[in-house]
Design an enzyme around this catalytic site. Structure first.
Site, PDB file in Angstrom:
ATOM      1  N   TYR A   1       0.805  -1.337   0.036  1.00 34.94           N
ATOM      2  CA  TYR A   1      -0.054  -0.115   0.085  1.00 34.94           C
ATOM      3  C   TYR A   1       0.843   1.155   0.119  1.00 34.94           C
ATOM      4  O   TYR A   1       0.412   2.213  -0.523  1.00 34.94           O
ATOM      5  CB  TYR A   1      -1.105  -0.070   0.970  1.00 34.94           C
ATOM      6  CG  TYR A   1      -2.070  -1.143   0.861  1.00 34.94           C
ATOM      7  CD1 TYR A   1      -3.187  -0.778   0.062  1.00 34.94           C
ATOM      8  CD2 TYR A   1      -1.941  -2.128   1.451  1.00 34.94           C
ATOM      9  CE1 TYR A   1      -4.018  -1.515  -0.376  1.00 34.94           C
ATOM     10  CE2 TYR A   1      -3.204  -3.202   1.236  1.00 34.94           C
ATOM     11  CZ  TYR A   1      -4.097  -3.048   0.291  1.00 34.94           C
ATOM     12  OH  TYR A   1      -4.997  -3.764   0.050  1.00 34.94           O
TER      13      TYR A   1
ATOM     14  N   ARG B   1       1.195   1.868  -3.668  1.00 36.15           N
ATOM     15  CA  ARG B   1       0.080   2.411  -4.278  1.00 36.15           C
ATOM     16  C   ARG B   1      -0.188   3.785  -3.913  1.00 36.15           C
ATOM     17  O   ARG B   1      -0.534   4.729  -4.668  1.00 36.15           O
ATOM     18  CB  ARG B   1      -1.189   1.588  -3.698  1.00 36.15           C
ATOM     19  CG  ARG B   1      -0.917   0.153  -4.075  1.00 36.15           C
ATOM     20  CD  ARG B   1      -1.484  -0.263  -5.308  1.00 36.15           C
ATOM     21  NE  ARG B   1      -0.055  -0.136  -6.188  1.00 36.15           N
ATOM     22  CZ  ARG B   1       1.005  -0.622  -6.409  1.00 36.15           C
ATOM     23  NH1 ARG B   1       1.065  -1.885  -5.612  1.00 36.15           N
ATOM     24  NH2 ARG B   1       1.852  -0.358  -7.167  1.00 36.15           N
TER      25      ARG B   1
ATOM     26  N   GLN C   1     -15.712   2.242  -6.103  1.00 40.52           N
ATOM     27  CA  GLN C   1     -14.923   0.966  -5.205  1.00 40.52           C
ATOM     28  C   GLN C   1     -13.643   1.199  -5.491  1.00 40.52           C
ATOM     29  O   GLN C   1     -12.701   0.609  -4.835  1.00 40.52           O
ATOM     30  CB  GLN C   1     -15.357  -0.169  -6.191  1.00 40.52           C
ATOM     31  CG  GLN C   1     -16.852  -0.625  -6.272  1.00 40.52           C
ATOM     32  CD  GLN C   1     -17.012  -1.698  -7.387  1.00 40.52           C
ATOM     33  OE1 GLN C   1     -16.805  -2.893  -7.212  1.00 40.52           O
ATOM     34  NE2 GLN C   1     -17.341  -1.185  -8.535  1.00 40.52           N
TER      35      GLN C   1
ATOM     36  N   VAL D   1     -10.002   3.182  -4.400  1.00 42.32           N
ATOM     37  CA  VAL D   1      -9.440   3.568  -3.280  1.00 42.32           C
ATOM     38  C   VAL D   1      -8.584   4.779  -3.435  1.00 42.32           C
ATOM     39  O   VAL D   1      -7.924   5.457  -2.499  1.00 42.32           O
ATOM     40  CB  VAL D   1      -8.371   2.651  -2.668  1.00 42.32           C
ATOM     41  CG1 VAL D   1      -9.389   1.469  -2.022  1.00 42.32           C
ATOM     42  CG2 VAL D   1      -7.243   2.034  -3.221  1.00 42.32           C
TER      43      VAL D   1
ATOM     44  N   HIS E   1     -14.809   0.984  -0.694  1.00 41.05           N
ATOM     45  CA  HIS E   1     -13.712  -0.196  -0.433  1.00 41.05           C
ATOM     46  C   HIS E   1     -12.630   0.791   0.466  1.00 41.05           C
ATOM     47  O   HIS E   1     -11.674  -0.105   0.439  1.00 41.05           O
ATOM     48  CB  HIS E   1     -13.214  -0.789  -1.699  1.00 41.05           C
ATOM     49  CG  HIS E   1     -14.061  -1.516  -2.175  1.00 41.05           C
ATOM     50  ND1 HIS E   1     -14.266  -2.183  -3.407  1.00 41.05           N
ATOM     51  CD2 HIS E   1     -15.446  -2.279  -1.578  1.00 41.05           C
ATOM     52  CE1 HIS E   1     -15.222  -2.944  -3.722  1.00 41.05           C
ATOM     53  NE2 HIS E   1     -15.980  -2.878  -2.556  1.00 41.05           N
TER      54      HIS E   1
ATOM     55  N   THR F   1     -16.448  -0.908 -14.260  1.00 39.17           N
ATOM     56  CA  THR F   1     -16.332  -2.006 -13.137  1.00 39.17           C
ATOM     57  C   THR F   1     -16.938  -3.406 -13.670  1.00 39.17           C
ATOM     58  O   THR F   1     -17.825  -3.230 -14.678  1.00 39.17           O
ATOM     59  CB  THR F   1     -17.259  -1.499 -11.958  1.00 39.17           C
ATOM     60  OG1 THR F   1     -17.292  -2.771 -11.119  1.00 39.17           O
ATOM     61  CG2 THR F   1     -18.676  -1.063 -12.356  1.00 39.17           C
TER      62      THR F   1
HETATM   63  P1  OAD Z   1     -12.012  -4.962 -12.119  1.00 39.80           P
HETATM   64  O1  OAD Z   1     -10.741  -4.662 -12.355  1.00 39.80           O
HETATM   65  O2  OAD Z   1     -12.581  -5.956 -11.517  1.00 39.80           O
HETATM   66  O3  OAD Z   1     -12.965  -4.447 -13.585  1.00 39.80           O
HETATM   67  C1  OAD Z   1     -12.422  -3.104 -14.206  1.00 39.80           C
HETATM   68  C2  OAD Z   1     -13.426  -3.077 -15.533  1.00 39.80           C
HETATM   69  O4  OAD Z   1     -13.146  -1.828 -16.141  1.00 39.80           O
HETATM   70  C3  OAD Z   1     -13.407  -4.210 -16.404  1.00 39.80           C
HETATM   71  O5  OAD Z   1     -14.608  -4.829 -16.749  1.00 39.80           O
HETATM   72  C4  OAD Z   1     -12.586  -3.617 -17.776  1.00 39.80           C
HETATM   73  O6  OAD Z   1     -13.374  -4.083 -18.805  1.00 39.80           O
HETATM   74  C5  OAD Z   1     -13.040  -2.220 -17.725  1.00 39.80           C
HETATM   75  N1  OAD Z   1     -12.227  -1.266 -18.071  1.00 39.80           N
HETATM   76  C6  OAD Z   1     -10.889  -1.488 -18.313  1.00 39.80           C
HETATM   77  N2  OAD Z   1     -10.355  -0.389 -18.706  1.00 39.80           N
HETATM   78  C7  OAD Z   1     -11.269   0.571 -19.022  1.00 39.80           C
HETATM   79  C8  OAD Z   1     -11.536   1.968 -19.624  1.00 39.80           C
HETATM   80  N3  OAD Z   1     -10.473   2.411 -20.065  1.00 39.80           N
HETATM   81  N4  OAD Z   1     -12.648   2.250 -19.780  1.00 39.80           N
HETATM   82  C9  OAD Z   1     -13.821   1.815 -19.362  1.00 39.80           C
HETATM   83  N5  OAD Z   1     -13.691   0.307 -18.636  1.00 39.80           N
HETATM   84  C10 OAD Z   1     -12.522  -0.029 -18.612  1.00 39.80           C
HETATM   85  O7  OAD Z   1     -12.141  -3.401 -11.196  1.00 39.80           O
HETATM   86  P2  OAD Z   1     -13.674  -3.467 -10.288  1.00 39.80           P
HETATM   87  O8  OAD Z   1     -15.044  -3.630 -10.782  1.00 39.80           O
HETATM   88  O9  OAD Z   1     -13.514  -1.735  -9.697  1.00 39.80           O
HETATM   89  O10 OAD Z   1     -11.712  -4.381  -4.230  1.00 39.80           O
HETATM   90  O11 OAD Z   1     -13.101  -4.377  -9.111  1.00 39.80           O
HETATM   91  C11 OAD Z   1     -14.010  -4.447  -7.982  1.00 39.80           C
HETATM   92  C12 OAD Z   1     -13.158  -4.728  -6.723  1.00 39.80           C
HETATM   93  O12 OAD Z   1     -12.362  -5.784  -6.856  1.00 39.80           O
HETATM   94  C13 OAD Z   1     -12.241  -3.506  -6.382  1.00 39.80           C
HETATM   95  O13 OAD Z   1     -12.652  -2.492  -5.670  1.00 39.80           O
HETATM   96  C14 OAD Z   1     -11.352  -4.346  -5.482  1.00 39.80           C
HETATM   97  C15 OAD Z   1     -11.050  -5.478  -6.193  1.00 39.80           C
HETATM   98  O14 OAD Z   1     -10.726  -6.745  -5.677  1.00 39.80           O
HETATM   99  C16 OAD Z   1     -10.959  -4.348  -3.095  1.00 39.80           C
HETATM  100  O15 OAD Z   1      -9.867  -3.929  -3.161  1.00 39.80           O
HETATM  101  C17 OAD Z   1     -11.801  -4.607  -1.931  1.00 39.80           C
END
Ligand code: OAD
Length: 223
Positions: free
Chosen positions: A49, A52, A82, A84, A100, A166
């Site tokens: 972290y 990060r 979601q 950080v 988160h 997401t």
């Molecule tokens: P993910 O990494 O699961 O998903 C990211 C999404 O963004 C994917 O569906 C990609 O297709 C999309 N993506 C990537 N680049 C993009 C762009 N330039 N424009 C639009 N879309 C794009 O991330 P989250 O859904 O945020 O939790 O993940 C949820 C949680 O899982 C996070 O908050 C984290 C992780 O484990 C914790 O740390 C508790």
């Protein structure tokens, strides 16, 4: 209401989670984002972290974050993220709920209500007011999501929902959309969308930095 995820910050240079085979910046998520990982190897977790937090100083909000700020000139906008990172805030968005946790905060490992602003490295031996180790203010897997209570009313009251960047794979965040009133228009912006346009769902299979400014332009006409 806007639900954002890692994809909105991807173009600022912060890696997403699920696009990297379960690795987060080359680390196994279970080692750096679980209470068990923290117990087993606090040094590794702190150094992860700290990196990060350093990275956050080198990145900037992108056109997608700024488009959401612009939307505030025409609508009351609540962002539930979601992420950080603090890129929504740095773009100027006023109402941001971090489901988160936040990289720039730490908290007591014995009192979750003792939360401190902490922009620099957190080390072993940095203690809370009770003399116990401070930990990152991050919701790890298996932990409760206290901000959910604040987020749910934002969804039930929303007239328009935008879901951006997401994968909608992590609960309870992904389940928030179930609280939306029927027929609420839902705009989904994702490079690899998990859903298709139908009924009240409108999918933009594009980069957030392109799609969000376009969508904001459209929504402005409805304001
Ligand atoms: P993910 O990494 O699961 O998903 C990211 C999404 O963004 C994917 O569906 C990609 O297709 C999309 N993506 C990537 N680049 C993009 C762009 N330039 N424009 C639009 N879309 C794009 O991330 P989250 O859904 O945020 O939790 O993940 C949820 C949680 O899982 C996070 O908050 C984290 C992780 O484990 C914790 O740390 C508790």
């Amino acid at each position: 209401m806007v639900l954002s995820g890692a994809g909105i910050s991807a173009e600022s240079g912060i890696k997403t989670f699920r696009d990297a085979n379960g690795l987060w910046e080359n680390h196994d998520i279970m080692q750096v984002a679980t209470p068990e990982g923290w117990e087993e190897n606090p040094d590794l977790v702190l150094s992860f972290y700290n990196k990060r937090r350093q990275q956050l100083k080198e990145v900037q909000p992108n056109a997608a974050h700024f488009a959401l700020k612009e939307l505030e000139e025409y609508f009351e906008v609540s962002i539930i993220t979601q992420n950080v990172d603090d890129l929504h805030e740095r773009a100027g968005s006023k109402s941001v709920i971090h489901l988160h946790g936040e990289l720039l905060k730490v908290r007591s490992s014995v009192n979750e209500n003792e939360v401190l602003y902490w922009p620099n490295d957190l080390n072993i031996g940095d203690f809370c007011s009770q003399g116990k180790q401070l930990r990152p203010h991050i919701v790890w897997f298996g932990e409760a999501v206290p901000m959910l209570e604040l987020a749910i009313p934002k969804v039930t009251q929303a007239d328009i929902i935008i879901i951006v960047g997401t994968s909608m794979q992590v609960y309870p965040a992904a389940g928030l959309v179930d609280y939306a009133a029927q027929k609420t228009p839902i705009y989904v912006i994702n490079l690899n969308p998990h859903t298709q346009s139908k009924g009240n769902i409108f999918v933009y299979p594009e980069k957030a930095s392109l799609a969000l400014p376009k969508l904001v332009k459209e929504l402005k006409k409805q304001a």
